[in-house]
Design a protein around this motif. Structure first.
Motif, PDB file in Angstrom:
ATOM      1  N   ASN A  26      20.370 -33.028   5.022  1.00 57.70           N
ATOM      2  CA  ASN A  26      19.228 -33.525   5.794  1.00 57.70           C
ATOM      3  C   ASN A  26      18.071 -32.657   6.306  1.00 57.70           C
ATOM      4  N   GLY A  27      18.715 -31.498   6.824  1.00 61.30           N
ATOM      5  CA  GLY A  27      18.010 -30.454   7.356  1.00 61.30           C
ATOM      6  C   GLY A  27      17.113 -29.708   6.269  1.00 61.30           C
ATOM      7  N   LYS A  30      14.015 -32.041   5.481  1.00 60.76           N
ATOM      8  CA  LYS A  30      13.142 -32.114   6.455  1.00 60.76           C
ATOM      9  C   LYS A  30      12.010 -30.556   6.623  1.00 60.76           C
ATOM     10  N   GLN A  33       9.911 -31.237   3.395  1.00 61.69           N
ATOM     11  CA  GLN A  33       8.977 -32.229   3.614  1.00 61.69           C
ATOM     12  C   GLN A  33       7.847 -31.232   4.579  1.00 61.69           C
ATOM     13  N   GLU A  34       8.266 -30.629   5.369  1.00 62.36           N
ATOM     14  CA  GLU A  34       7.360 -29.680   6.339  1.00 62.36           C
ATOM     15  C   GLU A  34       6.333 -28.898   5.446  1.00 62.36           C
ATOM     16  N   TYR A 157      11.348 -22.966   5.952  1.00 64.90           N
ATOM     17  CA  TYR A 157      12.355 -23.403   4.844  1.00 64.90           C
ATOM     18  C   TYR A 157      13.146 -22.261   4.375  1.00 64.90           C
TER      19      TYR A 157
END
Length: 202
Positions: A26-27, A30, A33-34, A157
């Motif tokens: 999940n991290g 995120k 997506q950033e 990332y």
């Protein structure tokens, strides 16, 4: 009850590992997506500049008997720059280099256009041109900010997917390239004109 205790412990450990794995995945989603969001901001800033350049060309063309070759160079460079599209989920350093090159070519042709404008003092009275000049300068700053934030998101990332033990579970996530500007592209296009020195012969 004691004979089931080892199984309960093992089951609890497996549950903890499963939650840990899900949390890592999940991290990754995120931070990925950033990166996509910040790249969208980069494209938006460049699109705004392309739109302003198109309006600038129209204004210059309408206000002066301008050099045809100069206008065509800007128009062609603008068209080429707008054709380079990048998918942030699969971007490569080669794609970013191509994007940079196209934007760099547009920068060069725009700089030549703005230098040539100085030979047409009548444009200093064109309020539309002056407004576009100010908006273009502002947009160059927005582009710089968008590129910086994109690189920050890429750094976050890359750090997330490459650090151990995350790297053990995120083999399908690939390291993303940074936005390295072409030589001279870190300087905004000079859109300031010294019309005050233009004097009409008496």
């Amino acid at each position: 009850m004691r004979k089931f205790l080892p199984w309960i412990v093992v089951g609890g450990l497996l549950l903890i590992v499963a939650f840990w794995y899900v949390n890592i995945k999940n991290g990754a989603v995120k931070v990925n997506q950033e990166v996509s969001k910040e790249w969208g901001n980069v494209e938006t800033a460049y699109q705004r500049r392309n739109d302003l350049i198109g309006n600038l060309v129209k204004t210059v063309k309408g206000a002066a008997d301008f050099e045809k070759s100069t206008l065509e160079a800007v128009t062609n460079a603008r068209a080429s720059a707008s054709q380079v599209k990048i998918d942030p989920s699969n971007m490569t350093s080669e794609q970013l280099a191509q994007f940079n090159q196209a934007q760099g070519n547009l920068n060069s042709s725009l700089s030549r256009l703005l230098l040539t404008v100085e030979n047409y003092p009548d444009l200093k009275a064109n309020q539309n041109f002056l407004k576009l000049q100010d908006e273009l300068a502002s947009t160059e700053n927005q582009i710089l900010t968008a590129r910086t934030r994109f690189n920050e998101s890429v750094q976050k990332y890359n750090n997330y997917i490459l650090v151990f033990p995350n790297s053990m579970f995120l083999g399908n996530y690939k390291e993303k390239p940074y936005f390295d500007a072409v030589a001279g592209a870190e300087k905004p296009v000079d859109v300031e004109f010294d019309f005050g020195n233009e004097k009409e012969a008496k």
